[in-house]
Design an enzyme around this catalytic site. Structure first.
Site, PDB file in Angstrom:
ATOM      1  CG  LEU A 160      -1.918  -1.103   1.387  1.00 52.77           C
ATOM      2  CD1 LEU A 160      -2.642  -1.009   2.721  1.00 52.77           C
ATOM      3  CD2 LEU A 160      -2.921  -1.033   0.247  1.00 52.77           C
ATOM      4  CG  ASP A 161       0.493   4.306  -2.915  1.00 53.73           C
ATOM      5  OD1 ASP A 161       1.263   3.449  -3.383  1.00 53.73           O
ATOM      6  OD2 ASP A 161      -0.360   4.921  -3.581  1.00 53.73           O
ATOM      7  CE  LYS A 162       6.317   8.082   4.657  1.00 57.53           C
ATOM      8  NZ  LYS A 162       7.480   8.951   4.515  1.00 57.53           N
TER       9      LYS A 162
END
Ligand code: URA
Length: 232
Positions: A100-102
Site C-alpha cells: 500500500l502507498d505510504k
C-alpha cells in the site's frame, strides 16, 4: 527435523537467545524429557515440545491482519518507518503481502507464507481488493463507465474495476490487479484526485473494524482457509 532453539523461536517462545536461556533454565521438554541442548534436533511434526509446561504446536506459517496507518511504508526494512516496525511477534521472515502507498491506510496481510502470498498477488489469480476512496471532484456516470470498462493512462492499461457505494465524493472501488498507484492514477486519468484511500478487503478477508490503525491480530482458522481457497 530442525534445531530445538529454532523451533521455539519460530513458534513464538522468544528470540533465539531468550529460548537458549529457557533451555538452560530447564524450562523446555521434548517428549517428556528435559531438553539439555539448544542445538538438539527435533521432529517438529511429531515430537511433543513443551515450554514452561505448555505444549507448543508447530505452526509452519503465521498470518496477521494489520491495520496499516498512513505514514509507514510496505517494506521489511528501510530508512523510513515500515509496517514491520509495528509487528512485535518473534516469528522470522514475516513480510507484507502486497504494497500500500505510504499515505494509504487499511488492510495488509503480514505473513511468512511465501507460496500463498505469491498466489494472492499473482495477476493471473485476479484477487479482489476493495478500497474506500475519497476524491476531490464529483464522479459522473461517464467516469464510472470509463473505470468499469478499463482505463488506459500514460501507456498503462488498467483492468476494468468495479465501483460501488458511491455517496457524495466517496466510493468503493474493487480492483483485480495491483499496479503502482493504480487508484490514484485511474482518478488522475479522469481529471480527479484521490484525497484518502483505505483498503477494506482482500479476497474474502475483511479489515476488522475493531483494529485501530497500527494494530494487528492473528487471522482465524476460517479466515486462513478462505484465503487459501483456490490457491496452493
Ligand atoms: N492504489 C493506489 O493508488 N494506492 C494504493 O496504496 C493502493 C491502490
Amino acid at each position: 527435523m530442525m534445531r530445538l532453539d529454532r523451533f521455539l523461536a519460530e513458534n513464538g517462545c522468544g528470540t533465539r537467545s531468550e529460548v537458549k536461556k529457557s533451555i538452560r533454565r530447564r524450562e523446555v521438554t521434548v517428549n517428556g524429557e528435559t531438553a539439555l541442548k539448544a542445538d538438539m534436533h527435533i521432529d517438529e511434526e511429531n515430537d511433543v515440545i513443551c515450554f514452561l509446561g505448555e505444549e507448543i504446536i508447530y505452526q509452519k506459517y503465521v498470518y496477521l491482519m494489520f491495520h496499516k496507518p498512513a505514514g509507514c511504508i510496505s517494506a521489511t526494512s528501510g530508512s523510513a518507518e515500515t509496517v514491520m516496525d509495528y509487528i512485535a511477534e518473534p516469528y522470522k521472515d514475516l513480510f507484507p503481502c502486497g504494497r500500500l502507498d505510504k499515505d494509504t491506510e487499511g488492510l495488509l496481510l503480514i505473513t511468512n507464507d511465501g507460496p500463498l502470498a505469491h498466489e494472492l498477488l499473482s495477476p493471473k489469480k485476479k484477487t479482489e481488493k476493495e478500497y474506500l476512496v475519497h476524491f476531490a471532484e464529483d464522479l459522473s456516470e461517464a467516469d464510472i463507465g470509463r473505470i468499469e470498462n478499463g482505463i488506459t493512462y500514460q501507456k498503462t492499461v488498467y483492468r476494468p474495476a468495479r465501483i460501488t457505494e458511491v455517496s457524495g465524493r466517496t466510493c468503493h472501488i474493487i480492483l483485480t490487479e495491483g499496479k503502482f498507484h493504480e487508484i490514484k492514477l485511474i482518478f488522475e486519468a479522469l481529471g480527479n484526485e484521490v484525497l484518502y484511500l483505505k483498503r477494506l478487503r482482500m479476497k474474502n478477508l475483511e479489515l476488522d473494524e475493531n483494529l485501530a490503525p497500527g494494530e494487528y491480530r492473528y487471522l482465524t482458522e476460517k479466515e486462513i482457509s478462505d484465503l487459501r481457497e483456490g490457491c496452493c
